[in-house]
Design a protein around this motif. Structure first.
Motif, mmCIF file in Angstrom:
data_model
loop_
_atom_site.group_PDB
_atom_site.id
_atom_site.type_symbol
_atom_site.label_atom_id
_atom_site.label_comp_id
_atom_site.label_asym_id
_atom_site.label_seq_id
_atom_site.Cartn_x
_atom_site.Cartn_y
_atom_site.Cartn_z
ATOM 1 N N MET A 586 3.784 -6.029 -11.169
ATOM 2 C CA MET A 586 3.527 -5.062 -12.242
ATOM 3 C C MET A 586 4.849 -4.544 -12.826
ATOM 4 S SD MET A 586 1.206 -3.336 -13.823
ATOM 5 C CE MET A 586 1.173 -1.898 -14.871
ATOM 6 N N LYS A 603 -1.870 -2.176 -7.355
ATOM 7 C CA LYS A 603 -2.435 -3.037 -8.386
ATOM 8 C C LYS A 603 -3.199 -4.205 -7.765
ATOM 9 C CE LYS A 603 -0.709 -0.538 -11.588
ATOM 10 N NZ LYS A 603 -1.208 0.790 -11.389
ATOM 11 N N LEU A 622 -3.370 -6.333 -14.575
ATOM 12 C CA LEU A 622 -2.530 -5.414 -15.346
ATOM 13 C C LEU A 622 -1.067 -5.814 -15.218
ATOM 14 C CD1 LEU A 622 -4.215 -2.052 -14.300
ATOM 15 C CD2 LEU A 622 -4.688 -3.417 -16.307
ATOM 16 N N SER A 623 -0.737 -6.995 -15.708
ATOM 17 C CA SER A 623 0.607 -7.530 -15.543
ATOM 18 C C SER A 623 0.869 -8.562 -16.620
ATOM 19 C CB SER A 623 0.726 -8.172 -14.157
ATOM 20 O OG SER A 623 1.877 -8.970 -14.067
ATOM 21 N N LYS A 624 2.161 -8.887 -16.827
ATOM 22 C CA LYS A 624 2.500 -9.933 -17.798
ATOM 23 C C LYS A 624 2.438 -11.325 -17.173
ATOM 24 C CE LYS A 624 7.473 -9.468 -16.938
ATOM 25 N NZ LYS A 624 8.800 -9.287 -17.546
ATOM 26 N N LYS A 687 -5.834 4.588 -19.752
ATOM 27 C CA LYS A 687 -5.370 3.305 -19.227
ATOM 28 C C LYS A 687 -4.356 2.621 -20.135
ATOM 29 C CE LYS A 687 -9.672 2.206 -16.793
ATOM 30 N NZ LYS A 687 -10.835 1.306 -16.777
ATOM 31 N N ARG A 688 -4.532 2.717 -21.452
ATOM 32 C CA ARG A 688 -3.741 1.901 -22.369
ATOM 33 C C ARG A 688 -2.853 2.730 -23.269
ATOM 34 N NH1 ARG A 688 -8.792 0.671 -22.436
ATOM 35 N NH2 ARG A 688 -9.523 -1.247 -21.470
ATOM 36 N N GLU A 699 -0.042 -1.383 -23.754
ATOM 37 C CA GLU A 699 0.380 -1.860 -22.436
ATOM 38 C C GLU A 699 0.013 -3.325 -22.258
ATOM 39 O OE1 GLU A 699 -0.842 -1.043 -17.815
ATOM 40 O OE2 GLU A 699 -1.142 0.573 -19.257
ATOM 41 N N ARG A 701 -1.410 -6.476 -20.637
ATOM 42 C CA ARG A 701 -2.454 -6.690 -19.635
ATOM 43 C C ARG A 701 -3.217 -7.968 -19.952
ATOM 44 N NH1 ARG A 701 -7.092 -3.075 -20.068
ATOM 45 N NH2 ARG A 701 -6.231 -2.070 -18.247
ATOM 46 N N THR A 703 -6.936 -9.368 -19.691
ATOM 47 C CA THR A 703 -8.291 -8.852 -19.464
ATOM 48 C C THR A 703 -9.271 -9.934 -19.029
ATOM 49 O OG1 THR A 703 -8.618 -9.060 -21.851
ATOM 50 C CG2 THR A 703 -8.098 -6.869 -21.012
ATOM 51 N N THR A 718 -5.280 -11.204 -23.933
ATOM 52 C CA THR A 718 -4.205 -10.292 -23.547
ATOM 53 C C THR A 718 -3.974 -9.282 -24.665
ATOM 54 O OG1 THR A 718 -2.435 -11.568 -24.587
ATOM 55 C CG2 THR A 718 -3.092 -12.243 -22.376
ATOM 56 N N THR A 719 -3.048 -8.375 -24.416
ATOM 57 C CA THR A 719 -2.647 -7.413 -25.449
ATOM 58 C C THR A 719 -2.039 -8.133 -26.648
ATOM 59 O OG1 THR A 719 -2.068 -6.010 -23.577
ATOM 60 C CG2 THR A 719 -1.439 -5.209 -25.732
#
Length: 906
Positions: A586, A603, A622-624, A687-688, A699, A701, A703, A718-719
């Motif tokens: 994370m 996480k 919740l990570s790249k 959350k975001r 952020e 993430r 999903t 993703t974002t």
């Protein structure tokens, strides 16, 4: 080789911010999407996103006149010189300050960038290999405030720069004796755009308060006089002396004055304002945001904050069109070289439009999800992807063209889950509005709506392999609802969980439903035995996601403690586990007071997906990073970094010391202002990014993750958008069962001797794609039947896989169809026994053939229409000719009658 996946496309996002550019041929549009660029081929209806990326979001793009190079500049002023032909980065450069605009000269020899109140002219990179591709030529000073726009004259002799100080400056690209600089006023607001007239120094300037000034120059372009050679030589010598003491060449500096004295303006170029026009006569267009001008057709296009755009003909300012495309601000406008197509970008909606103004029709109309995407699903043949977003929209995307072809807007709240039925023609979506909806892909309509007796928020969705039983889990009542697809009736409500239902999954081979809940259990329900609980699996932590293997023999479960566990669900025995918390890695958020390593402890993975062959599993959260694990060995095989965009939050792994002050983090100080210690108290449960702040970064993430049924690609919502990663088979030499005699020369000898089966087997052992293609295409069509019948079973599967990939690029459609037909007819029974293992290959083949079928059927329909039209015209002309001949015969008959009458009289 199976994990040589690389980034291949970005769907779901078509425009973010920055300027749009048409290429030289006028049929391709380049659009910045976050920290990448997408290229829209409007003639062939295809979109491609380049694999290269900047560190932050792109704010401006400069395109060279020949269309081979582009300069991409991000929010901090870091630039990439990119080859649009090779799709690679040639050079990196840092301008140290945010850049507002960039523009190449029409001859391609120079380019100008504007930052702060300065315009910098650089020598454009040529075809030679240079150590430093960006060499500064001149620095132009003049405006007092930030510069906003640039435009060049057609012969590249001069350029104009607009500024926020309401002035426009005309500078000479060379040191002309009668034009070094010229300052133009006359506006009461920020200059949005400035445009030179064709082959002239006459200028149009447009300001934010919707005013247009027309400036006439008393000198033609041919009337610009070069500097006397003595002065130029002396200045050049002085510049060289200065450069000896500098670490890098600074270039020549030109300082402009807003009010020069009479002596300085004597014998110089003069401008006079001949007209001033206002766009806001109707009173509701007050904020002009963007403009574009086509010099050959004298067409001016202006966009406003209200979503309205105008088309005017200059210099008479005649209004051609006034239309509204949305209620959001038009951020960028571009006109192609012919002046037929106009591109509009709306950053608020993430919308991209290309409009043909003469026929008043759309060439392209694409829009991504307004908010972030939450879920996705592949169609059974892998040809389409459906996505659901927090904006309540369900969109269907074509994987080959990357375009959205249908949007369903029936949901009134965020969509939490989407899926296809097994036939691929029905899409199901669950939403927080308390409905599950079924959409028909034939007629593009919502034909069935499933609801619960009392309003519930549905968080997850699953449909069985037959497509008859639909199930959805509730967040608030801890129940699972079961409906019949045929009748739409509620069949049963499954109770037993003591926490919100987080995930549902049907066994592909049996009518068994697995449900995961925050009550630390996974329940298995038998759909054929009065929906009773078949088994309950107890875990150590809240269960977030559950997924069945494609053959239905294994169950994967991800829990809140970061573990992925694998279960033999028939015997309720755990067969393995993966500790994934450390792999998730994370990032540290901008407002976090703890390190990334500490924040990663709590996480976990929020989405799981098995590969098509069931040997590996994809996991994200919740990570790249997206992790791919080998299930048998229970080890991490590869980590994919889905984004390197630092414009998103939670990307930093360490604290940025440059943002630290004696009072703490600069981000905390800037955003703060509510608490006792100067730090704003965030809203609970956010959350975001906290909406209580004026500005927040989205952020990073993941999903949802899904493998394509063909096994050739996987997708992640993703974002950043919907990212597609495809198998790159061209990178690795991977021979199969190689012998010392298997060489290209021996394969060619065998082929020359007409031993086709042996040549095919040798080519597959060497596993060189071009060689395999050469050997298979050398087989005569009348010999295909014999060769197929003599092939060993192992190579039948390999040839089918090759045929599926060959269909995508080859023009020998009938020849490969003969191969596929003969292989399936002769080996169908044997292939059926290994159907589970061969399913991805067969689906890949089906996808390729289906795509060709659609393309050819469209072409046939068009040809049939043209033939019918030609026949109708020929018949019409034939009838017309017959009518004319009949009228001529009647005239002749009447003439002969008259003659006979005269003869009788005589």
């Amino acid at each position: 080789m199976k994990f040589a996946y690389r980034f291949s496309g970005l769907l779901g996002t078509v425009y973010r911010r920055g300027n749009l550019n048409f290429t030289r041929d006028g049929s391709t549009l380049i659009s910045p999407v976050g920290n990448r660029i997408s290229v829209f081929d409007l003639k062939n209806n295809k979109c491609e996103t380049f694999p290269l990326a900047t560190r932050l979001n792109i704010v401006c793009v400069g395109l060279s006149p020949d269309g081979s190079l582009a300069i991409l500049i991000d929010e901090e002023g870091a630039a990439l010189l990119v080859s649009l032909i090779g799709k690679c980065v040639i050079h990196r450069f840092y301008f140290h300050k945010p850049v507002h605009s960039v523009s190449f000269s029409p001859d391609g020899k120079k380019f100008v960038i504007t930052k702060d109140n300065v315009a910098l002219m650089y020598h454009a990179p040529g075809r030679k290999r240079e150590f430093n591709a960006f060499v500064l030529d001149k620095t132009y000073y003049g405006p007092y405030d930030e510069t906003t726009c640039i435009d060049w004259t057609d012969d590249s002799k001069c350029f104009a720069v607009g500024s926020k100080d309401m002035s426009t400056w005309v500078f000479g690209a060379e040191r002309w004796a009668n034009l070094i600089y010229y300052s133009l006023g006359g506006h009461k607001d920020i200059i949005v755009a400035c445009f030179f007239e064709e082959n002239s120094l006459d200028l149009y300037t447009i300001s934010q308060d919707a005013a247009l000034c027309v400036w006439q120059c008393d000198t033609e372009l041919s009337g610009l006089k070069p500097m006397p050679p003595k002065d130029a030589a002396r200045e050049e010598g002085a510049a060289k002396d200065d450069e000896e003491f500098l670490e890098e060449p600074k270039g020549e500096e030109i300082h402009g004055k807003a009010n020069p004295n009479k002596q300085e303006t004597r014998d110089k170029v003069k401008y006079s304002r001949v007209a001033k026009y206002f766009f806001n006569k109707e009173g509701d267009f007050n904020n002009l945001t963007s403009a574009a001008y086509h010099k050959k057709t004298h067409l001016l296009v202006t966009g406003f904050a209200s979503g309205i755009f105008h088309l005017h003909e200059l210099p008479d300012f005649n209004l051609i069109h006034s239309l509204s495309i949305s209620d959001q601000r038009i951020a960028s406008i571009s006109v192609n070289c012919t002046g037929d197509w106009i591109a509009f970008g709306c950053s608020g909606l993430g919308q991209l439009l290309v409009w043909e103004w003469q026929s008043e029709s759309y060439v392209l109309k694409q829009q991504g999800h307004f908010n972030s995407m939450v879920s996705l699903a592949y169609s059974p043949d892998g040809q389409y992807i459906v996505t659901g977003g927090e904006d309540g929209k369900v969109k269907v995307w074509n994987t080959s063209s990357s375009f959205c072809f249908v949007t369903f807007t029936e949901h009134t709240s965020g969509v939490t889950a989407v899926t296809f039925t097994s036939n691929g023609y029905v899409i199901l979506s669950a939403s927080l509005d308390g409905t599950v909806r079924a959409f028909d892909l034939h007629r593009y309509r919502n034909f069935r709506t499933f609801t619960s007796p009392r309003p519930r928020q549905f968080s997850c969705l699953a449909v069985d392999s037959s497509g008859e039983i639909v199930s959805a889990g509730s967040q608030d009542s801890f129940e699972i609802f079961i409906w019949s697809m045929q009748s739409g009736r509620l069949l049963d409500v499954l109770s037993g969980h003591e926490g919100p239902i987080s995930s549902l999954s049907f066994n592909p081979m049996k009518c068994v439903l697995a449900s995961a809940s925050w009550d630390k259990t996974v329940k298995l329900w038998d759909m054929l035995d009065s929906w009773r609980t078949k088994e309950t699996l107890i875990l150590n932590s809240d269960v977030l996601v559950v997924a069945f293997r494609p053959d239905g023999k294994e169950l994967a479960v991800a829990a809140l403690n970061g573990q992925i566990t694998f279960w033999d669900h028939e015997n309720a025995v755990q067969t393995g586990s993966i500790e994934g918390r450390h792999d998730l890695q994370m990032g540290r958020k901008e407002l976090d007071k703890i390190t990334a390593k500490q924040s990663a402890k709590g996480k976990s993975f929020t989405t799981l997906c098995y590969s098509a062959d069931g040997q590996s599993i994809l996991a994200g959260g919740l990570s790249k990073f997206v992790c791919i694990y080998n299930i048998k060995e229970q080890i991490l095989m590869k980590k994919f970094e889905i984004s390197c965009n630092f414009s998103l939050d939670a990307m930093e792994e360490y604290l940025d010391r440059r943002k630290m002050t004696e009072f703490g983090s600069m981000a905390l100080i800037d955003e703060g202002g509510g608490g006792e210690d100067g730090v704003a108290i965030p809203l609970p449960g956010v959350k975001r990014g906290d909406m209580s702040y004026r500005h927040f970064k989205p952020e990073i993430r993941v999903t949802c993750l899904r493998f394509s049924p063909t096994g050739r690609s996987w997708a992640a919502t993703t974002t950043e958008g919907l990212l597609i990663y495809s198998l790159d088979s061209g990178l690795i030499f991977d021979p199969f069962d190689l012998d010392i005699d298997v060489t290209p020369s021996n394969i060619h000898k065998t082929l020359h001797q007409k031993e086709y089966t042996r040549a095919i087997i040798m080519a597959f052992k060497l596993n060189e794609k071009k060689l395999i293609q050469e050997v298979i295409e050398a087989v005569p069509s009348n010999e295909v039947d014999v060769v197929c019948s003599s092939l060993p079973d192992l190579y039948v599967e390999k040839i089918l896989e090759f045929l599926a990939s060959a269909f995508e690029i080859s023009c020998h459609l009938e020849f490969y169809l003969i191969w596929a037909h003969k292989l399936l007819m002769l080996h169908g029974q044997k292939l059926k026994t290994r159907s589970v293992k061969l399913l991805p290959v067969i689906q890949f083949l089906q996808k390729s053939i289906q795509r060709h079928f659609e393309d050819v059927s469209k072409l046939c329909e068009w040809n049939i229409y043209n033939i019918k039209y030609a026949l109708a015209i020929s018949q019409q002309r034939g009838m017309k000719r017959l009518a004319e001949e009949a009228s001529v015969d009647e005239d002749l008959d009447s003439d002969s009658d008259c003659l006979m009458q005269e003869v009788h009289k005589d």
